[in-house]
Design a protein around this motif. Sequence first.
Motif, PDB file in Angstrom:
ATOM      1  N   UNK A   1       0.843  -1.200   0.000  1.00  0.00           N
ATOM      2  CA  UNK A   1       0.000   0.000   0.000  1.00  0.00           C
ATOM      3  C   UNK A   1       0.872   1.241   0.000  1.00  0.00           C
ATOM      4  N   UNK A   2       1.885   1.246   0.847  1.00  0.00           N
ATOM      5  CA  UNK A   2       2.785   2.395   0.945  1.00  0.00           C
ATOM      6  C   UNK A   2       3.479   2.657  -0.386  1.00  0.00           C
ATOM      7  N   UNK A   3       3.983   1.603  -1.022  1.00  0.00           N
ATOM      8  CA  UNK A   3       4.686   1.766  -2.298  1.00  0.00           C
ATOM      9  C   UNK A   3       3.745   2.252  -3.402  1.00  0.00           C
ATOM     10  N   UNK A   4       2.563   1.637  -3.477  1.00  0.00           N
ATOM     11  CA  UNK A   4       1.600   2.035  -4.511  1.00  0.00           C
ATOM     12  C   UNK A   4       1.131   3.465  -4.279  1.00  0.00           C
ATOM     13  N   UNK A   5       0.925   3.839  -3.003  1.00  0.00           N
ATOM     14  CA  UNK A   5       0.479   5.197  -2.691  1.00  0.00           C
ATOM     15  C   UNK A   5       1.503   6.230  -3.166  1.00  0.00           C
ATOM     16  N   UNK A   6       2.796   5.927  -3.028  1.00  0.00           N
ATOM     17  CA  UNK A   6       3.828   6.861  -3.512  1.00  0.00           C
ATOM     18  C   UNK A   6       3.687   7.109  -5.006  1.00  0.00           C
ATOM     19  N   UNK A   7       3.570   6.022  -5.773  1.00  0.00           N
ATOM     20  CA  UNK A   7       3.444   6.176  -7.229  1.00  0.00           C
ATOM     21  C   UNK A   7       2.114   6.810  -7.607  1.00  0.00           C
ATOM     22  N   UNK A   8       1.048   6.419  -6.897  1.00  0.00           N
ATOM     23  CA  UNK A   8      -0.270   6.967  -7.239  1.00  0.00           C
ATOM     24  C   UNK A   8      -0.314   8.475  -6.995  1.00  0.00           C
ATOM     25  N   UNK A   9       0.180   8.915  -5.851  1.00  0.00           N
ATOM     26  CA  UNK A   9       0.107  10.350  -5.552  1.00  0.00           C
ATOM     27  C   UNK A   9       1.105  11.157  -6.374  1.00  0.00           C
ATOM     28  N   UNK A  10       2.186  10.518  -6.854  1.00  0.00           N
ATOM     29  CA  UNK A  10       3.056  11.206  -7.816  1.00  0.00           C
ATOM     30  C   UNK A  10       2.293  11.474  -9.105  1.00  0.00           C
ATOM     31  N   UNK A  11       1.527  10.479  -9.563  1.00  0.00           N
ATOM     32  CA  UNK A  11       0.711  10.681 -10.766  1.00  0.00           C
ATOM     33  C   UNK A  11      -0.427  11.657 -10.486  1.00  0.00           C
ATOM     34  N   UNK A  12      -1.065  11.520  -9.319  1.00  0.00           N
ATOM     35  CA  UNK A  12      -2.140  12.434  -8.927  1.00  0.00           C
ATOM     36  C   UNK A  12      -1.638  13.879  -8.958  1.00  0.00           C
ATOM     37  N   UNK A  13      -0.418  14.099  -8.478  1.00  0.00           N
ATOM     38  CA  UNK A  13       0.124  15.460  -8.405  1.00  0.00           C
ATOM     39  C   UNK A  13       0.249  16.091  -9.781  1.00  0.00           C
ATOM     40  N   UNK A  14       0.833  15.365 -10.748  1.00  0.00           N
ATOM     41  CA  UNK A  14       1.039  15.975 -12.066  1.00  0.00           C
ATOM     42  C   UNK A  14      -0.284  16.118 -12.813  1.00  0.00           C
ATOM     43  N   UNK A  15      -1.233  15.183 -12.572  1.00  0.00           N
ATOM     44  CA  UNK A  15      -2.548  15.323 -13.209  1.00  0.00           C
ATOM     45  C   UNK A  15      -3.288  16.525 -12.635  1.00  0.00           C
ATOM     46  N   UNK A  16      -3.197  16.731 -11.338  1.00  0.00           N
ATOM     47  CA  UNK A  16      -3.850  17.900 -10.721  1.00  0.00           C
ATOM     48  C   UNK A  16      -3.190  19.196 -11.203  1.00  0.00           C
ATOM     49  N   UNK A  17      -1.855  19.164 -11.355  1.00  0.00           N
ATOM     50  CA  UNK A  17      -1.162  20.354 -11.842  1.00  0.00           C
ATOM     51  C   UNK A  17      -1.594  20.707 -13.258  1.00  0.00           C
ATOM     52  N   UNK A  18      -2.054  19.714 -13.993  1.00  0.00           N
ATOM     53  CA  UNK A  18      -2.562  19.988 -15.341  1.00  0.00           C
ATOM     54  C   UNK A  18      -3.675  21.032 -15.291  1.00  0.00           C
ATOM     55  N   UNK A  19      -4.568  20.903 -14.310  1.00  0.00           N
ATOM     56  CA  UNK A  19      -5.639  21.883 -14.159  1.00  0.00           C
ATOM     57  C   UNK A  19      -5.080  23.244 -13.754  1.00  0.00           C
ATOM     58  N   UNK A  20      -4.081  23.239 -12.874  1.00  0.00           N
ATOM     59  CA  UNK A  20      -3.484  24.510 -12.434  1.00  0.00           C
ATOM     60  C   UNK A  20      -2.854  25.237 -13.611  1.00  0.00           C
ATOM     61  N   UNK A  21      -2.072  24.519 -14.416  1.00  0.00           N
ATOM     62  CA  UNK A  21      -1.398  25.155 -15.554  1.00  0.00           C
ATOM     63  C   UNK A  21      -2.398  25.520 -16.639  1.00  0.00           C
ATOM     64  N   UNK A  22      -3.437  24.733 -16.813  1.00  0.00           N
ATOM     65  CA  UNK A  22      -4.495  25.092 -17.763  1.00  0.00           C
ATOM     66  C   UNK A  22      -5.171  26.385 -17.347  1.00  0.00           C
ATOM     67  N   UNK A  23      -5.439  26.529 -16.035  1.00  0.00           N
ATOM     68  CA  UNK A  23      -6.044  27.771 -15.547  1.00  0.00           C
ATOM     69  C   UNK A  23      -5.148  28.968 -15.841  1.00  0.00           C
ATOM     70  N   UNK A  24      -3.847  28.777 -15.650  1.00  0.00           N
ATOM     71  CA  UNK A  24      -2.915  29.883 -15.911  1.00  0.00           C
ATOM     72  C   UNK A  24      -2.902  30.248 -17.390  1.00  0.00           C
ATOM     73  N   UNK A  25      -2.821  29.224 -18.268  1.00  0.00           N
ATOM     74  CA  UNK A  25      -2.830  29.485 -19.709  1.00  0.00           C
ATOM     75  C   UNK A  25      -4.124  30.163 -20.121  1.00  0.00           C
ATOM     76  N   UNK A  26      -5.240  29.680 -19.578  1.00  0.00           N
ATOM     77  CA  UNK A  26      -6.537  30.259 -19.909  1.00  0.00           C
ATOM     78  C   UNK A  26      -6.618  31.722 -19.476  1.00  0.00           C
ATOM     79  N   UNK A  27      -6.147  32.027 -18.270  1.00  0.00           N
ATOM     80  CA  UNK A  27      -6.168  33.418 -17.795  1.00  0.00           C
ATOM     81  C   UNK A  27      -5.284  34.317 -18.642  1.00  0.00           C
ATOM     82  N   UNK A  28      -4.104  33.830 -19.033  1.00  0.00           N
ATOM     83  CA  UNK A  28      -3.203  34.640 -19.860  1.00  0.00           C
ATOM     84  C   UNK A  28      -3.767  34.840 -21.269  1.00  0.00           C
TER      85      UNK A  28
END
Length: 508
Positions: free
Chosen positions: A200-227
């Motif tokens: 569980x610990x090992x899978x959680x590390x990889x899952x939340x690494x992927x979760x982080x970059x997928x969530x950042x996709x929305x953050x960077x999309x918001x920035x591009x959209x605002x600009x």
Amino acid sequence: MLETIKSKMTAPPAAAFAIMLLCLYVSVAAPLGAKEIIRLNLDSAVDIAMGGSYRIKQLEMGIERTRYFLKSRQASLKSKVYMNLQAPEIKAVSETKWNSTLQKDEIVHENTSLWQMDLSVRQPVLLFGYPTNGYLSLNNKIYRYLQEDGADDVDYYNRYYVKFEQPFFLPNSLKNNIEDAELDLESSELNYVVDRAGLIDDVADDYYDLFEVVYKEDIFNNEVHNLERLLELTEELVAGDKNRAIEVAQVKVELANARETLFRNQSQIRQESAQIKQRLQLSIEDSVVVEPLVVINQMDVNPEQAVEYGYNLSPRLRRLTIDKRKNEIELNNSKGWDAFHVNLEMTYGLEKQKEDITKIWNEYDGSYSVSLNAYVPIWDWGRRKAQIEAYEISVRSTEMYIEETRNNIRSNIINAVTNLNEYQTRALNMKESADLVQDISDQGLKQYHDGIISLQDVFQMISRQRQTETNFLEAYLGYRRSLISLMIQTYYDYENGISLLDKFRPAK
């Protein structure tokens, strides 16, 4: 005019819409030729990993093997039926033997044949369900003995008897062996739980690494959209005032940098997707989809209760306790090596010996025997004492390690609870700010259009939105990871209210 501005602020232009479609395609849609689209959350990722883990399968086989060992040793408490056959034992040899009549050795030629059967039903002696280390058996001995010396001399023998065997002043090896097998089984089951928790610990590390970059996709999309919205407003303002042309160039530079950050994040999504597919042993052609949903279950964790969970549920402590008990068993066994002991053996039964086989089945004679053997050690140069002291040191060493482990468990759990509380507070506070920050940027774009604030002020607002959303993501991931860490430390799943020992208990 105001309606036009609002429309431009709320509806993304064609370029922004195309980028959003591209991002959606990368993070959600399956690539061309994908075998399967797999939608992941942490629970489903863990289930997939456990279903395909060779380590988990090996542990399950190890548990099954240990259960058979225990079953084998437990069967030693039950009756055992066996037969020994000598069919035949033939001797035609010359040997030197002492002749007491002649008072000298002489060479004697022996020519005999023996046909013998021993049938026994042997049962350990249990006292109130407790093995005494003694045995009670029902026996039958039958043989035909032929001596050839000129004329054949045949003897037939038949005996039925009860035999009792009991050692004294020795460790109870039968009880110790069964307990040792029970401890081995429990240790195997604990190893199984430990490996599942570690997975569980090992899978959680990889899952939340992927979760982080997928969530950042929305953050960077918001920035591009605002600009992109800012660029439209700037071009509209420059059309009425050529002196502000530099502002268009400034916005284009910021927009180019934001798009580059977005593209770089998309590359990281592909890398993290490949990493988690490798972890879950999925096909490289499969497509994994993670929806970055934020779930904050506010928890009030009592540190002392968490420490008690760690003490009572942690396989680490229990395995050390098992090691201590196994060392105690070895210590107990070592005290029987080369030690004073007594063996009692008694038999009682019926027997018959005749030259005619038909006459050995009736008119039996009584028979009995009593044997009491004692072993008395005299001198062994301290070998037994040194061996016992070595095992006593092993027991004391394990006790010290248990105490050290308890202190470490307490320290780690207190730290994990503190981290959870801090990240939970930060995540809840930042969530409120993250929910408001887009409205602030919208207002900033409107004020810029109306000439109330400068372009640099708008840049700061857009940058602040990105930073706020990133800070919230960091706090949220800290909260989720600290929750996993607390679960691993205490072996208690706070979100589902169940211990991992119960959750992952191997099927019988």
